[in-house]
Design an enzyme around this catalytic site. Structure first.
Site: not given
Length: 204
Positions: A73, A76, A98
């Site tokens: 996360d 990216d 998310d």
């Protein structure tokens, strides 16, 4: 709270991001991989109800996969900046994924019987409201990044790390996931109030 740590680690993250960018895979790929790992984490938590593993091993499996998801996360966005391919589409996918990940995680914890289902609903509800207040505030021109004691990264870290703790010091215990969910609920609730107050002041 973790924003300051991210800023201090920015040079290192840029190097890591460059390494991942060199694979030729897009930032959206790493976003999708993060979601896939989060879903796997949810399944890991839920596996306690399948009779394959106990509650504590399920907490460890789920927590490990959740930490891996959190890593990608972060990757990216770094890849998007390094490759100069940051886009509104990527930002939308990242934010949406998310939220999907959070839903899956809490559902997995509830299905696995690792925490009281009511607290799971409270934790999920508070977490989604925290995200909603930021999205709504920013649509009105109020920046809320870094506002509050528990953004998504902090909440997921609490679930993952506290879940590693066996209640009585042995690997056969249920683990402390129940307390982790309660703590996340409280932290998210406080953050929600902080964001509502901060936004209300700026909109006067």
């Amino acid at each position: 709270m973790l924003n300051k740590l991210r800023d201090s680690l920015q040079p290192t993250m840029e190097k890591v991001g460059s390494a991942f960018a060199s694979t030729g895979l897009s930032a959206n790929f790493w976003t999708g991989l993060g979601l896939a790992l989060a879903i796997a984490a949810g399944v890991g938590y839920a596996s306690a109800s399948f009779g394959i593993v106990g509650k504590y091993p399920a907490s460890v499996i789920g927590g490990t996969l959740l930490l891996m998801s959190g890593f990608f996360d972060m990757i990216d966005g770094t890849v998007a900046r390094v490759t100069k391919q940051a886009s509104r589409k990527g930002a939308f996918l990242d934010s949406s994924f998310d939220k999907i990940a959070e839903v899956v995680i809490f559902i997995g914890i509830a299905i696995g019987g690792l925490a009281n289902p009511v607290w799971c609903m409270i934790g999920l509800g508070m977490s989604l409201l925290v995200s909603y207040t930021r999205a709504r505030a920013e649509s009105l021109g109020v920046e809320l990044k870094g506002i509050g004691i528990g953004e998504r990264a902090e909440r997921m870290l609490i679930l993952a790390i506290v879940g590693f703790i066996p209640l009585n010091g042995t690997a056969t215990d249920d683990g402390a996931m129940g307390w982790a969910v309660i703590l996340v609920s409280i932290v998210a609730g406080i953050t929600l109030v902080q964001r509502i107050v901060a936004t209300a002041k700026k909109l006067l």
